[in-house]
Design a protein around this motif. Structure first.
Motif, PDB file in Angstrom:
ATOM      1  N   ALA A 198      66.641  99.556 -70.382  1.00  0.00           N
ATOM      2  CA  ALA A 198      67.823  98.868 -69.843  1.00  0.00           C
ATOM      3  C   ALA A 198      67.800  97.381 -70.150  1.00  0.00           C
ATOM      4  N   ALA A 199      66.609  96.830 -70.237  1.00  0.00           N
ATOM      5  CA  ALA A 199      66.519  95.399 -70.461  1.00  0.00           C
ATOM      6  C   ALA A 199      66.037  95.100 -71.872  1.00  0.00           C
ATOM      7  N   ALA A 200      66.732  95.691 -72.808  1.00  0.00           N
ATOM      8  CA  ALA A 200      66.313  95.488 -74.189  1.00  0.00           C
ATOM      9  C   ALA A 200      66.547  94.048 -74.620  1.00  0.00           C
ATOM     10  N   SER A 201      67.635  93.435 -74.142  1.00  0.00           N
ATOM     11  CA  SER A 201      67.905  92.048 -74.534  1.00  0.00           C
ATOM     12  C   SER A 201      67.867  91.165 -73.285  1.00  0.00           C
ATOM     13  N   TRP A 202      67.706  89.879 -73.491  1.00  0.00           N
ATOM     14  CA  TRP A 202      67.600  89.009 -72.311  1.00  0.00           C
ATOM     15  C   TRP A 202      68.934  88.854 -71.598  1.00  0.00           C
ATOM     16  N   LEU A 203      70.041  89.206 -72.282  1.00  0.00           N
ATOM     17  CA  LEU A 203      71.341  89.165 -71.610  1.00  0.00           C
ATOM     18  C   LEU A 203      71.435  90.264 -70.555  1.00  0.00           C
ATOM     19  N   ASP A 204      70.846  91.436 -70.882  1.00  0.00           N
ATOM     20  CA  ASP A 204      70.866  92.554 -69.925  1.00  0.00           C
ATOM     21  C   ASP A 204      69.901  92.325 -68.760  1.00  0.00           C
ATOM     22  N   ALA A 205      68.831  91.601 -69.051  1.00  0.00           N
ATOM     23  CA  ALA A 205      67.772  91.451 -68.039  1.00  0.00           C
ATOM     24  C   ALA A 205      68.258  90.757 -66.773  1.00  0.00           C
ATOM     25  N   THR A 206      69.339  89.998 -66.881  1.00  0.00           N
ATOM     26  CA  THR A 206      69.843  89.281 -65.699  1.00  0.00           C
ATOM     27  C   THR A 206      70.270  90.234 -64.576  1.00  0.00           C
ATOM     28  N   TRP A 207      70.562  91.516 -64.940  1.00  0.00           N
ATOM     29  CA  TRP A 207      70.988  92.469 -63.901  1.00  0.00           C
ATOM     30  C   TRP A 207      69.870  93.409 -63.449  1.00  0.00           C
ATOM     31  N   LEU A 208      68.684  93.200 -63.970  1.00  0.00           N
ATOM     32  CA  LEU A 208      67.554  94.025 -63.499  1.00  0.00           C
ATOM     33  C   LEU A 208      67.323  93.754 -62.014  1.00  0.00           C
ATOM     34  N   ALA A 209      66.943  94.799 -61.267  1.00  0.00           N
ATOM     35  CA  ALA A 209      66.787  94.639 -59.811  1.00  0.00           C
ATOM     36  C   ALA A 209      65.826  93.510 -59.426  1.00  0.00           C
ATOM     37  N   PRO A 210      64.627  93.397 -60.030  1.00  0.00           N
ATOM     38  CA  PRO A 210      63.723  92.309 -59.624  1.00  0.00           C
ATOM     39  C   PRO A 210      64.309  90.930 -59.921  1.00  0.00           C
ATOM     40  N   VAL A 211      65.022  90.828 -61.044  1.00  0.00           N
ATOM     41  CA  VAL A 211      65.621  89.531 -61.402  1.00  0.00           C
ATOM     42  C   VAL A 211      66.739  89.194 -60.413  1.00  0.00           C
ATOM     43  N   ALA A 212      67.584  90.186 -60.134  1.00  0.00           N
ATOM     44  CA  ALA A 212      68.691  89.955 -59.200  1.00  0.00           C
ATOM     45  C   ALA A 212      68.154  89.589 -57.815  1.00  0.00           C
ATOM     46  N   ALA A 213      67.097  90.294 -57.372  1.00  0.00           N
ATOM     47  CA  ALA A 213      66.510  89.999 -56.048  1.00  0.00           C
ATOM     48  C   ALA A 213      65.975  88.574 -56.012  1.00  0.00           C
ATOM     49  N   THR A 214      65.346  88.150 -57.108  1.00  0.00           N
ATOM     50  CA  THR A 214      64.807  86.786 -57.160  1.00  0.00           C
ATOM     51  C   THR A 214      65.933  85.762 -57.048  1.00  0.00           C
ATOM     52  N   LYS A 215      67.031  86.035 -57.747  1.00  0.00           N
ATOM     53  CA  LYS A 215      68.144  85.080 -57.722  1.00  0.00           C
ATOM     54  C   LYS A 215      68.804  85.037 -56.335  1.00  0.00           C
ATOM     55  N   VAL A 216      68.948  86.200 -55.728  1.00  0.00           N
ATOM     56  CA  VAL A 216      69.543  86.235 -54.380  1.00  0.00           C
ATOM     57  C   VAL A 216      68.643  85.479 -53.395  1.00  0.00           C
ATOM     58  N   ALA A 217      67.332  85.695 -53.528  1.00  0.00           N
ATOM     59  CA  ALA A 217      66.398  84.979 -52.640  1.00  0.00           C
ATOM     60  C   ALA A 217      66.508  83.477 -52.875  1.00  0.00           C
ATOM     61  N   CYS A 218      66.682  83.070 -54.120  1.00  0.00           N
ATOM     62  CA  CYS A 218      66.831  81.648 -54.435  1.00  0.00           C
ATOM     63  C   CYS A 218      68.075  81.086 -53.743  1.00  0.00           C
ATOM     64  N   VAL A 219      69.168  81.839 -53.800  1.00  0.00           N
ATOM     65  CA  VAL A 219      70.418  81.384 -53.157  1.00  0.00           C
ATOM     66  C   VAL A 219      70.226  81.273 -51.644  1.00  0.00           C
ATOM     67  N   LEU A 220      69.638  82.319 -51.054  1.00  0.00           N
ATOM     68  CA  LEU A 220      69.456  82.333 -49.593  1.00  0.00           C
ATOM     69  C   LEU A 220      68.561  81.173 -49.139  1.00  0.00           C
ATOM     70  N   ALA A 221      67.449  80.968 -49.850  1.00  0.00           N
ATOM     71  CA  ALA A 221      66.525  79.891 -49.460  1.00  0.00           C
ATOM     72  C   ALA A 221      67.171  78.528 -49.663  1.00  0.00           C
ATOM     73  N   THR A 222      67.946  78.385 -50.740  1.00  0.00           N
ATOM     74  CA  THR A 222      68.629  77.100 -50.978  1.00  0.00           C
ATOM     75  C   THR A 222      69.628  76.822 -49.855  1.00  0.00           C
ATOM     76  N   VAL A 223      70.375  77.853 -49.449  1.00  0.00           N
ATOM     77  CA  VAL A 223      71.339  77.663 -48.357  1.00  0.00           C
ATOM     78  C   VAL A 223      70.599  77.304 -47.064  1.00  0.00           C
ATOM     79  N   ALA A 224      69.511  78.028 -46.779  1.00  0.00           N
ATOM     80  CA  ALA A 224      68.756  77.775 -45.534  1.00  0.00           C
ATOM     81  C   ALA A 224      68.270  76.328 -45.481  1.00  0.00           C
ATOM     82  N   LEU A 225      67.789  75.814 -46.609  1.00  0.00           N
ATOM     83  CA  LEU A 225      67.225  74.457 -46.603  1.00  0.00           C
ATOM     84  C   LEU A 225      68.312  73.384 -46.686  1.00  0.00           C
TER      85      LEU A 225
END
Lengths: 479, 240
Positions: free
Chosen positions: A309-336
């Protein structure tokens, strides 16, 4: 009793007059924030196909109760010991010690009532029941009593521990407050989502709440009577001693003009010296989000993608671990970054410094924008580190993920910071506004990072709006 | 009933390693005006906070009209009128409402409020919110609140800041009249040496938390051998 009535009546009269002066806030901005929550979060809740287990619901309730109590501790201690408040004059008058305690308790209960109302609104949003329901009244009353007493008891212990540094009473008090928080969490579930608990548990939560409140009232009253005179001076001088200082403030603020740099440096120092218990809550929440991210990534809870599924780096942005990391980044940024809301509320009565120094509205507003960015700066790096260290993010996407996180942080903290002067008298409402807009922008960009470029043109308008609101508080004094 | 309005016995107050007040003893008689002077940080306000029950001494004791402040806090405060150095007011209560509230908390007749409003020339602003008051008006309101209820002892911390010359004079004359005519005791902390010399029967000079000197203005002049110099010079010699 007559003294309590006199003081409470004076405080009520002042609040009513304040409300009459701030009709715009109460009649326009408040409903706008509530409406945004209703159409945004409410719709997500109603239409989402997800549901939480009882254990998660109770854990969320306990977490919310703990955040409420810790957030209220600074204000509760100021109310108990009348620190820089009009009631400080009454200390020299023949007013009984118990009256001061009762006044603080009434004041806390009055401030907890809107939170109880929010819980009822949340219940309605979730489609659990109507807004007006007489059956809810006992749970709401016990919830208000438990939260108010937990805040007062914790504030008394916090000040006394700071003064006396005796560990065993503090440990005993902690052992008493923690069950109270658990009961409070259960009561929140009873109010918001009663179906999660069996009937017997609901009654048990009510009974436990009432019993805990009675015990907490007696205990806190005793602590207050015993410690008031010795702790009052400590509470008054709390924060008078300079704490740790920031190193490298100059590096952080080098790109700013002198006026903005001085304001950002002041704000960062205040944060480091914990101007409010909100600092603990924000930092704790951000840490919790990052720990949860690491746990998610390392325990295999996330769905696995299809092979290749993540053959190219464009697809990798939707991988579950990548998406979870980005969501956590958003949540932590909002909290701070949303710490800007309680910070402006804290500084509002000291705004003469900005006025006297001739700071411009643009500088004042830009300072809060940079504050939101600087204070949340660890979030993207920490979320990225959690993602990278877990080994779940493909190696070829580790570097792009850092760039995505930085992009998210810049957008989210800028959006949140630009709302710093929107509703400074009501930091609670301001927090909701900042969180809603920050999360909306952040999650959209986390889903598809180029969307951020479409949001960019709106940023100057937001910044300009922030400067306009700051000008209002500089010229009008906000009153 | 004791003859002393205020008795301070060897009080000590420490903040960490700093000893703000170090074994101070003093007495103020009924009908006496006593001035407490000293440089900034000498310990005057801390001592006053202990006298008014706002801070607890680490050692020693304070009594007001025979009532130990530590043991009979509320009873001692019934005899006290206090003007704090820093006055926080309800911004959205009027001056008259604030004074009526104070009168209620002192359990005294509200009719006294009107006479204090008249005396401190607050009539024109009495129905305006205190948040709009100037520094001088705030000080007058604080003084009026201290005088409401006719207390036996008035403790005034920096009462002159922001007052105009006419009000300073009125205050000085009232203090003299009330101490001589009604036996009311005054304890005043001030940096205005002319006011201190003209109003006080005795002056206590504080230096680094200790009472460095005490006596009538004439005795203090004699102590530093400055019989004709301004009282300011006497203060500098004793306080430095």
């Amino acid at each position: 009793m007559s003294h309590l009535r006199l003081i409470a009546a004076a405080a009520l009269r002042e609040r009513v007059r304040w409300a009459r002066e701030h009709l715009y806030l109460l009649a326009v901005l408040g409903p706008v924030v509530v409406g945004m929550t209703y159409f945004g979060v409410g719709r997500l809740v109603r239409e989402g196909e997800w549901s939480v287990t009882t254990a998660w619901a109770v854990a969320a309730g306990v977490g919310a109760a703990a955040a409420l109590v810790v957030l209220g501790m600074s204000r509760a201690s100021a109310e108990i010991y009348h620190v820089r408040r009009p009631e400080s004059f009454f200390e020299s008058l023949p007013v009984e010690t118990d009256t001061h305690f009762h006044v603080a308790l009434v004041s806390r209960a009055a401030r907890t009532l809107p939170t109880a109302f929010v819980a009822v609104v949340a219940r309605t949003l979730a489609g659990v029941g109507p807004l007006l329901d007489a059956a809810l009244v006992p749970a709401l009353l016990v919830f208000v009593a438990v939260v108010s007493l937990a805040e007062v008891a914790s504030a008394l212990q916090w000040i006394h521990w700071g003064h006396a540094r005796s560990r065993s009473p503090a440990a005993g008090a902690l052992a008493f407050v923690v069950p109270g928080l658990f009961v409070c969490g259960l009561l929140l579930v009873v109010i918001v989502s009663p179906a999660k608990l069996p009937e017997a548990w609901r009654w048990a939560a009510l009974a436990a709440g009432a019993a805990w409140s009675a015990a907490a009232f007696l205990l806190a009253r005793g602590w207050h009577a015993r410690w008031r005179r010795s702790d009052m001076e400590f509470a008054r001088r709390l924060g008078a001693v300079a704490g740790r200082d920031l190193r490298g403030v100059g590096v952080l603020t080098r790109r700013l003009n002198a006026s903005t740099a001085a304001l950002v440096a002041r704000d960062l120092r205040l944060t480091l010296r914990r101007f409010s218990s909100a600092v603990y809550v924000s930092a704790g929440l951000a840490a919790l989000i990052l720990v949860a991210l690491f746990a998610l990534l390392t325990t295999g809870v996330l769905p696995e993608g299809e092979p290749g599924a993540a053959a190219s780096w464009l697809d990798a942005t939707w991988l579950a671990p990548v998406a979870a990391t980005k969501v956590a980044c958003v949540l932590a940024t909002v909290a701070l970054s949303s710490l800007a809301a309680p910070l402006v509320a804290h500084e509002l009565s000291r705004f003469w410094v900005e006025r006297a120094a001739g700071a411009g509205a643009a500088d004042v507003s830009r300072a809060k924008l940079w504050y939101a960015r600087v204070v949340s700066a660890p979030a993207p790096a920490a979320a990225w580190a959690a993602g990278a260290l877990s080994g779940e993010v493909p190696a070829f996407y580790v570097a792009p993920l850092l760039l995505e996180n930085l992009w998210l942080w810049l957008l989210v903290s800028t959006v949140v910071g630009s709302f710093a002067f929107e509703i400074p008298e009501q930091p609670g409402l301001a927090l909701v506004l900042m969180s809603c807009t920050g999360l909306a922008a952040g999650l959209l960009v986390a889903w598809l990072w180029p969307v951020g470029f479409f949001l960019l043109p709106a940023i100057p308008s937001l910044v300009e709006r922030g400067a306009m609101r700051a000008r209002y508080y500089l010229i009008e004094g906000g009153d | 009933m004791t003859d002393w309005a205020v008795e301070v016995e060897r009080v000590v107050k420490r903040y960490g390693k700093l000893t703000a007040v170090d074994g101070v003893s003093l007495r103020v008689a009924r009908g006496e005006t006593y001035a407490l002077v000293g440089a900034n940080g000498a310990g005057k306000s801390t001592l006053i906070r202990m006298m008014t029950g706002l801070a607890e001494p680490d050692e020693g004791a304070v009594s007001v009209c025979g009532q130990r402040v530590a043991r009979h806090n509320v009873a001692a405060k019934r005899h006290l009128g206090y003007l704090p150095e820093e006055l926080y007011l309800y911004d959205r209560l009027t001056g008259a409402e604030f004074l009526r509230l104070v009168a209620g908390l002192k359990n005294c007749d509200e009719s006294r409020v009107e006479s204090e409003i008249e005396f401190f020339e607050l009539r024109a602003v009495a129905d305006k919110w205190a948040g709009s008051y100037s520094l001088g008006m705030r000080k007058k309101l604080g003084l009026a609140a201290a005088f409401v209820g006719e207390p036996d002892v008035l403790v005034l911390d920096e009462p002159l800041n922001g007052l105009d010359v006419e009000m300073m004079r009125k205050l000085r004359l009232r203090m003299r009249e009330e101490s001589e005519g009604r036996g009311r005791a005054f304890l005043v902390s001030s940096h205005v040496m002319d006011f201190v010399e003209r109003t006080s029967a005795r002056v206590g000079v504080m230096r680094r938390g200790r009472l460095a000197a005490e006596g009538t203005p004439e005795e203090l002049r004699a102590l530093v051998s400055l019989p004709d110099a301004p009282f300011e010079d006497v203060f500098f010699r004793l306080a430095k």
